[in-house]
Scaffold this motif. Structure first.
Motif, PDB file in Angstrom:
ATOM      1  N   MET A 242      27.103  -1.988  -6.034  1.00 35.01           N
ATOM      2  CA  MET A 242      25.780  -2.122  -6.864  1.00 35.01           C
ATOM      3  C   MET A 242      25.116  -0.963  -6.025  1.00 35.01           C
ATOM      4  SD  MET A 242      23.468  -5.460  -7.404  1.00 35.01           S
ATOM      5  CE  MET A 242      21.943  -5.140  -8.215  1.00 35.01           C
ATOM      6  N   LEU A 243      24.255  -0.010  -6.981  1.00 31.20           N
ATOM      7  CA  LEU A 243      23.213   0.953  -6.563  1.00 31.20           C
ATOM      8  C   LEU A 243      21.685   0.771  -6.910  1.00 31.20           C
ATOM      9  CD1 LEU A 243      25.746   3.756  -7.679  1.00 31.20           C
ATOM     10  CD2 LEU A 243      25.169   2.787  -5.337  1.00 31.20           C
ATOM     11  N   ALA A 244      21.147   1.138  -6.509  1.00 25.51           N
ATOM     12  CA  ALA A 244      19.432   1.072  -6.795  1.00 25.51           C
ATOM     13  C   ALA A 244      18.973   2.049  -7.593  1.00 25.51           C
ATOM     14  CB  ALA A 244      18.813   0.763  -5.252  1.00 25.51           C
ATOM     15  N   ALA A 263      12.006  -7.974   0.178  1.00 26.40           N
ATOM     16  CA  ALA A 263      12.172  -6.744   0.643  1.00 26.40           C
ATOM     17  C   ALA A 263      13.205  -6.937   1.910  1.00 26.40           C
ATOM     18  CB  ALA A 263      10.720  -6.178   0.916  1.00 26.40           C
ATOM     19  N   GLU A 264      13.927  -5.900   2.121  1.00 26.32           N
ATOM     20  CA  GLU A 264      14.833  -5.713   3.042  1.00 26.32           C
ATOM     21  C   GLU A 264      14.750  -4.523   3.724  1.00 26.32           C
ATOM     22  OE1 GLU A 264      18.938  -6.858   2.160  1.00 26.32           O
ATOM     23  OE2 GLU A 264      18.443  -8.181   0.614  1.00 26.32           O
ATOM     24  N   TYR A 265      14.691  -4.408   5.036  1.00 24.98           N
ATOM     25  CA  TYR A 265      14.805  -3.286   5.758  1.00 24.98           C
ATOM     26  C   TYR A 265      15.984  -2.364   5.256  1.00 24.98           C
ATOM     27  CZ  TYR A 265      12.017  -4.186   9.864  1.00 24.98           C
ATOM     28  OH  TYR A 265      11.063  -4.549  10.870  1.00 24.98           O
ATOM     29  N   LYS A 266      15.574  -1.073   5.066  1.00 24.69           N
ATOM     30  CA  LYS A 266      16.676   0.028   4.567  1.00 24.69           C
ATOM     31  C   LYS A 266      17.393   0.537   5.784  1.00 24.69           C
ATOM     32  CE  LYS A 266      17.639   3.406   0.963  1.00 24.69           C
ATOM     33  NZ  LYS A 266      18.522   4.018   2.055  1.00 24.69           N
ATOM     34  N   LEU A 354      24.346  -7.374   7.490  1.00 26.79           N
ATOM     35  CA  LEU A 354      24.674  -7.854   6.300  1.00 26.79           C
ATOM     36  C   LEU A 354      23.694  -8.033   5.210  1.00 26.79           C
ATOM     37  CD1 LEU A 354      27.591 -10.330   7.311  1.00 26.79           C
ATOM     38  CD2 LEU A 354      27.810  -7.891   6.622  1.00 26.79           C
ATOM     39  N   PHE A 355      23.851  -7.694   3.784  1.00 23.64           N
ATOM     40  CA  PHE A 355      22.757  -7.834   2.887  1.00 23.64           C
ATOM     41  C   PHE A 355      23.337  -8.465   1.764  1.00 23.64           C
ATOM     42  CE2 PHE A 355      23.615  -3.177   2.688  1.00 23.64           C
ATOM     43  CZ  PHE A 355      24.404  -3.063   1.493  1.00 23.64           C
ATOM     44  N   ASP A 356      24.774  -8.624   1.847  1.00 23.48           N
ATOM     45  CA  ASP A 356      25.195  -9.087   0.554  1.00 23.48           C
ATOM     46  C   ASP A 356      26.404  -9.998   0.770  1.00 23.48           C
ATOM     47  OD1 ASP A 356      25.133 -10.053  -2.573  1.00 23.48           O
ATOM     48  OD2 ASP A 356      23.750  -8.400  -2.901  1.00 23.48           O
ATOM     49  N   LEU A 390      22.257 -10.543   9.611  1.00 31.99           N
ATOM     50  CA  LEU A 390      21.583 -10.493   8.389  1.00 31.99           C
ATOM     51  C   LEU A 390      20.342  -9.365   8.142  1.00 31.99           C
ATOM     52  CD1 LEU A 390      20.963 -14.351   7.518  1.00 31.99           C
ATOM     53  CD2 LEU A 390      22.339 -12.689   6.440  1.00 31.99           C
ATOM     54  N   SER A 391      20.489  -8.651   7.264  1.00 31.92           N
ATOM     55  CA  SER A 391      19.481  -7.636   7.049  1.00 31.92           C
ATOM     56  C   SER A 391      18.090  -8.361   7.392  1.00 31.92           C
ATOM     57  CB  SER A 391      19.552  -6.964   5.875  1.00 31.92           C
ATOM     58  OG  SER A 391      19.387  -7.773   4.807  1.00 31.92           O
ATOM     59  N   LYS A 392      17.041  -7.504   7.991  1.00 29.30           N
ATOM     60  CA  LYS A 392      15.661  -8.140   7.909  1.00 29.30           C
ATOM     61  C   LYS A 392      14.966  -8.173   6.675  1.00 29.30           C
ATOM     62  CE  LYS A 392      11.497  -8.367  10.736  1.00 29.30           C
ATOM     63  NZ  LYS A 392      10.922  -7.856  12.140  1.00 29.30           N
ATOM     64  N   VAL A 417      12.507   0.372   2.791  1.00 29.38           N
ATOM     65  CA  VAL A 417      12.781  -0.766   2.253  1.00 29.38           C
ATOM     66  C   VAL A 417      13.817  -0.887   0.992  1.00 29.38           C
ATOM     67  CG1 VAL A 417      11.345  -2.356   3.583  1.00 29.38           C
ATOM     68  CG2 VAL A 417      10.723  -1.524   1.126  1.00 29.38           C
ATOM     69  N   MET A 418      14.599  -1.809   0.807  1.00 33.84           N
ATOM     70  CA  MET A 418      15.207  -2.187  -0.431  1.00 33.84           C
ATOM     71  C   MET A 418      14.505  -3.289  -1.063  1.00 33.84           C
ATOM     72  SD  MET A 418      17.818  -0.060  -0.897  1.00 33.84           S
ATOM     73  CE  MET A 418      19.136  -0.433  -1.856  1.00 33.84           C
ATOM     74  N   CYS A 419      13.843  -3.221  -2.218  1.00 36.09           N
ATOM     75  CA  CYS A 419      13.475  -4.326  -2.879  1.00 36.09           C
ATOM     76  C   CYS A 419      14.180  -4.908  -4.026  1.00 36.09           C
ATOM     77  CB  CYS A 419      12.124  -3.792  -3.588  1.00 36.09           C
ATOM     78  SG  CYS A 419      10.831  -2.881  -2.295  1.00 36.09           S
ATOM     79  N   LYS A 420      14.471  -6.095  -3.820  1.00 31.20           N
ATOM     80  CA  LYS A 420      15.549  -6.933  -4.795  1.00 31.20           C
ATOM     81  C   LYS A 420      14.853  -7.895  -5.268  1.00 31.20           C
ATOM     82  CE  LYS A 420      19.103  -5.409  -1.548  1.00 31.20           C
ATOM     83  NZ  LYS A 420      20.143  -5.710  -0.594  1.00 31.20           N
ATOM     84  N   SER A 421      15.403  -7.949  -6.722  1.00 32.68           N
ATOM     85  CA  SER A 421      14.925  -8.977  -7.777  1.00 32.68           C
ATOM     86  C   SER A 421      15.507 -10.219  -7.196  1.00 32.68           C
ATOM     87  CB  SER A 421      15.458  -8.672  -9.023  1.00 32.68           C
ATOM     88  OG  SER A 421      15.494 -10.009  -9.717  1.00 32.68           O
ATOM     89  N   ALA A 432      26.979  -0.399 -10.974  1.00 30.67           N
ATOM     90  CA  ALA A 432      25.768   0.021 -11.877  1.00 30.67           C
ATOM     91  C   ALA A 432      24.599   0.270 -11.043  1.00 30.67           C
ATOM     92  CB  ALA A 432      25.446  -1.243 -12.659  1.00 30.67           C
ATOM     93  N   ARG A 433      23.863   1.360 -11.490  1.00 30.17           N
ATOM     94  CA  ARG A 433      22.568   1.379 -10.790  1.00 30.17           C
ATOM     95  C   ARG A 433      21.418   1.060 -11.947  1.00 30.17           C
ATOM     96  NH1 ARG A 433      21.412   5.122  -7.186  1.00 30.17           N
ATOM     97  NH2 ARG A 433      23.203   6.432  -7.199  1.00 30.17           N
ATOM     98  N   GLY A 434      20.780  -0.093 -11.369  1.00 31.38           N
ATOM     99  CA  GLY A 434      19.691  -0.633 -12.126  1.00 31.38           C
ATOM    100  C   GLY A 434      18.591  -1.123 -11.548  1.00 31.38           C
ATOM    101  N   LEU A 436      17.625  -3.864 -10.728  1.00 32.30           N
ATOM    102  CA  LEU A 436      17.591  -5.211  -9.918  1.00 32.30           C
ATOM    103  C   LEU A 436      17.338  -4.925  -8.348  1.00 32.30           C
ATOM    104  CD1 LEU A 436      20.464  -7.285 -11.535  1.00 32.30           C
ATOM    105  CD2 LEU A 436      17.877  -7.657 -11.934  1.00 32.30           C
ATOM    106  N   TRP A 437      17.904  -3.808  -8.075  1.00 30.88           N
ATOM    107  CA  TRP A 437      17.581  -3.179  -6.719  1.00 30.88           C
ATOM    108  C   TRP A 437      16.597  -1.976  -6.775  1.00 30.88           C
ATOM    109  CZ3 TRP A 437      22.466  -3.191  -3.122  1.00 30.88           C
ATOM    110  CH2 TRP A 437      22.954  -4.262  -2.847  1.00 30.88           C
ATOM    111  N   ILE A 438      15.586  -1.753  -6.107  1.00 30.06           N
ATOM    112  CA  ILE A 438      14.738  -0.641  -6.097  1.00 30.06           C
ATOM    113  C   ILE A 438      14.504  -0.140  -4.656  1.00 30.06           C
ATOM    114  CG2 ILE A 438      12.531   0.348  -6.651  1.00 30.06           C
ATOM    115  CD1 ILE A 438      12.423  -1.703  -8.972  1.00 30.06           C
ATOM    116  N   PHE A 440      12.712   2.166  -1.869  1.00 28.44           N
ATOM    117  CA  PHE A 440      11.492   2.465  -1.591  1.00 28.44           C
ATOM    118  C   PHE A 440      11.332   3.195  -0.265  1.00 28.44           C
ATOM    119  CE2 PHE A 440       6.860   0.556  -0.134  1.00 28.44           C
ATOM    120  CZ  PHE A 440       6.193   2.003  -0.431  1.00 28.44           C
ATOM    121  N   LYS A 441      11.454   4.603  -0.351  1.00 24.02           N
ATOM    122  CA  LYS A 441      11.632   5.428   0.752  1.00 24.02           C
ATOM    123  C   LYS A 441      10.553   6.496   0.713  1.00 24.02           C
ATOM    124  CE  LYS A 441      16.018   7.549  -0.170  1.00 24.02           C
ATOM    125  NZ  LYS A 441      17.144   8.039  -0.028  1.00 24.02           N
ATOM    126  N   ARG A 442      10.632   7.538   1.927  1.00 13.55           N
ATOM    127  CA  ARG A 442       9.593   8.351   1.690  1.00 13.55           C
ATOM    128  C   ARG A 442      10.046   9.694   1.191  1.00 13.55           C
ATOM    129  NH1 ARG A 442       7.898   8.636   7.666  1.00 13.55           N
ATOM    130  NH2 ARG A 442      10.120   8.806   8.036  1.00 13.55           N
TER     131      ARG A 442
END
Ligand code: ATP
Length: 601
Positions: A242-244, A263-266, A354-356, A390-392, A417-421, A432-434, A436-438, A440-442
């Protein structure tokens, strides 16, 4: 030739057509015609060969025969001296054309072909024959494997017509670059075996679960669309990840995600899809290459998951085993060395966040919403492990908290961070890139060009090699206005063994049982000191962080300044009193005047 095989020349004709077209539609039509002509028994082989492969990527069966060996095989098959073959190669630049040209010449008596040299006397090469020889070449390893490769290829070329030789050689050397996308093959399969493109979606869905075009083709041709629909995730076969999407405004991110998100640490490492079945573990990269052999330690960590069968996703991150600090991605890349994996493993230890989770003990979890998947994931991660975690993550519902979490992640060495629905529809969207995952980088990174002199105010116990000394020191800048010392970073890097051995002795006179009243800290150290010892520190950049108190609220309402990837330069500033350390105001000035470097996206 049996009914269940196909002449290799049919594939060669197809290759030539593809090479001469620039239209994707025509490409699909040629594929459809080829697939229809192909007996189902060899359909998978034909599909792989159209891509210049023998098996799906994730199985790691690689051809890529070196040019030197290929030229030797051509010489052997044609009886033309190696030197002549090499000269021709220098002129032509494509070993495929070299083979074709030399096979078109009247034959020499010394070659494998002997006196037979007439095209008419050769039997017709079939897909099965070419495929099994190529497989033999690909799988030959160890002692004598070069000879096996040369002899097998020479044998194959002796049986080939000149044009066939062109494509055989291009295939073995990895030069068959027809540029047929997987999606074009899926289109063609749908048309060839269901009569229309309408079935494409079903076929594609199956492909995201099992990205093996040969398998999908054979299944569709022999058992139809229902069988395709029934394809399940299989442990040992990676699914498409899955992609963001990406946004850079916290408020907009939250709005897109319905007002709240996880929100998870990226982490700045390598994505890994780990599969476990009883004792066996497979690791796949973002591109689905099998990377199991690069990470024997990760294999070990994954085997500790509390499940018989599981497919989980996470990030492999390099870290400093003395201090626990995360290291940037470049450090991890040392682990991709082909040789001396054990040495690299010791020098560059890693952890997995781990994040999923995608599959557990016979059950596909992709349709479950993220909060449910996360709970399941939590239940199989071994408690107390420092290697597989687990991812923070933090559930946030306002832009301010999201921004603070983001800054914390950056100052800790993450990319953002990765922001997830977390809605009821937050399924795992394979391939899929959708939205549901966004991510947030600099867009840029600052550059810290000058050193700072900071005061040691606390310390953390070391582990492993650093047992008995300190793992990291808590460092502070001076604020003359309030006459306090405010924290900026934890530093554990840059110390020599001698430094480390001396630190406890050096700091002992200043040791106190609690935080010094002139120290302002949000971090709880293991040991506290009277501010006294000054060290010279450099870092990658000065960033914002809610974890540190230097300039807290002065640049951003709830953040302080932090030094990312800090390192001791080796200079003890015994010449400086703590009040002569770098001040908060100086750090603010440095933060503002840092050079911005655009980050590659
Ligand atoms: P993409 O993977 O979206 O094509 P990319 O390869 O450039 O883009 P990034 O833009 O850095 O990668 O963002 C996605 C990657 O972030 C993931 O593939 C994964 O490796 C990594 N990542 C790190 N932490 C997480 C996390 N907590 N959840 C999901 N992905 C994460």
């Amino acid at each position: 030739m049996s009914q269940s095989d196909l002449p290799y020349s049919v594939l060669v004709e197809f290759y030539e057509k593809i090479e001469s077209t620039s239209s994707r539609l025509a490409m699909t039509d040629y594929l459809v015609a080829l697939f229809k002509k192909t007996p189902v028994e060899v359909l998978d082989k034909v599909v792989y060969l159209t891509q210049g492969q023998l098996r799906p990527d994730y199985e790691g069966v690689e051809l890529g025969v070196a040019e030197k060996l290929t030229l030797r095989a051509i010489s052997k098959a044609t009886g033309v001296p190696l030197k002549t073959v090499e000269e021709l190669y220098k002129k032509v630049g494509d070993p495929g054309l070299v083979a074709e040209q030399l096979l078109s010449r009247p034959k020499q008596a010394t070659g494998l072909l002997g006196f037979i040299g007439q095209e008419g006397l050769k039997h017709e090469l079939t897909i099965s024959q070419v495929y099994s020889s190529l497989m033999k070449i690909a799988l030959a390893t160890g002692e004598g494997s070069q000879d096996t490769k040369v002899n097998t290829l020479a044998g194959l070329l002796s049986d080939a017509k000149p044009k066939e030789a062109r494509y055989i050689v291009r295939t073995v050397t990895g030069r068959l670059r027809l540029g047929i996308a997987d999606m074009t093959i899926l289109d063609a399969l749908a048309v060839a075996f269901t009569g229309s493109k309408a079935a494409r979606e079903v076929v594609e869905r199956a492909y995201t679960k099992r990205p093996d075009l040969g398998f999908i083709a054979k299944e569709l041709a022999s058992n139809g669309l229902e069988a395709i629909k029934a394809i399940k995730i299989e442990v040992g076969v990676p699914v498409l990840p899955m992609l963001a999407e990406r946004l850079s405004d916290p408020a907009e991110i939250l709005e897109k995600l319905g007002g709240q998100c996880l929100a998870e640490y990226k982490y700045d490492g390598e994505r890994v899809q780990a599969h476990k079945k009883d004792e066996r573990v497979w690791l796949f990269s973002r591109r689905l290459e099998n990377i199991t052999h690069h990470y024997p330690d990760v294999v070990n960590f994954v085997s500790m998951l509390k499940a018989e069968e599981a497919v989980v996703e996470g990030e492999i991150v390099a870290y400093n085993s003395d201090t626990g600090e995360m290291l940037p991605f470049q450090e991890l890349m040392h682990r991709r060395r082909k040789y001396d994996v054990d040495k690299a493993m010791k020098e560059y230890p890693v952890r997995v966040y781990l994040f999923d989770i995608i599959y557990l003990d016979g059950q596909e979890l992709i349709e479950k919403p993220l909060p449910e998947r996360r709970k399941i994931l939590e239940s199989i991660v071994p408690a107390g492990s420092e290697d597989i975690l687990l991812s923070k993550a933090r559930l946030v519902d306002n832009a301010k908290d999201l921004l603070l979490f983001f800054e914390e992640a950056i100052s800790e060495g993450c990319e953002g961070v990765m922001c997830k629905s977390v809605s009821g529809q937050s399924v795992y969207q394979m391939g899929a890139r959708g939205w549901l995952w966004i991510k947030f980088k600099r867009d840029y990174r600052m550059e810290m060009t000058d050193t700072v002199d900071l005061v040691v105010v606390g310390a953390f116990h070391g582990r492993g090699k650093r047992a008995g000394t300190y793992g990291a020191l808590l460092m502070a800048a001076y604020d003359p206005q309030s006459d306090t010392f405010k924290t900026v970073c934890k530093v554990g890097t840059g110390f020599t063994d001698e430094d480390l051995a001396n630190l406890p002795k050096l700091l002992e006179p200043y040791r106190i049982p609690h935080r010094h009243p002139r120290v302002v800290s949000r971090i709880e150290a293991d040991v506290w000191f009277v501010p006294a010892v000054v060290l010279e520190i450099i870092g990658a950049e000065i960033t914002l962080s809610p974890l540190h108190t230097c300039a807290l609220g002065k640049v951003e309402p709830e953040s302080g300044l932090a030094i990312r990837f800090p390192r001791f330069t080796g200079r003890y500033r015994f010449d400086k009193k703590p009040e002569q350390a770098t001040t908060e105001a100086e750090l603010m000035e440095m933060y503002k005047s840092q050079r911005k470097t655009a980050l590659q996206q």
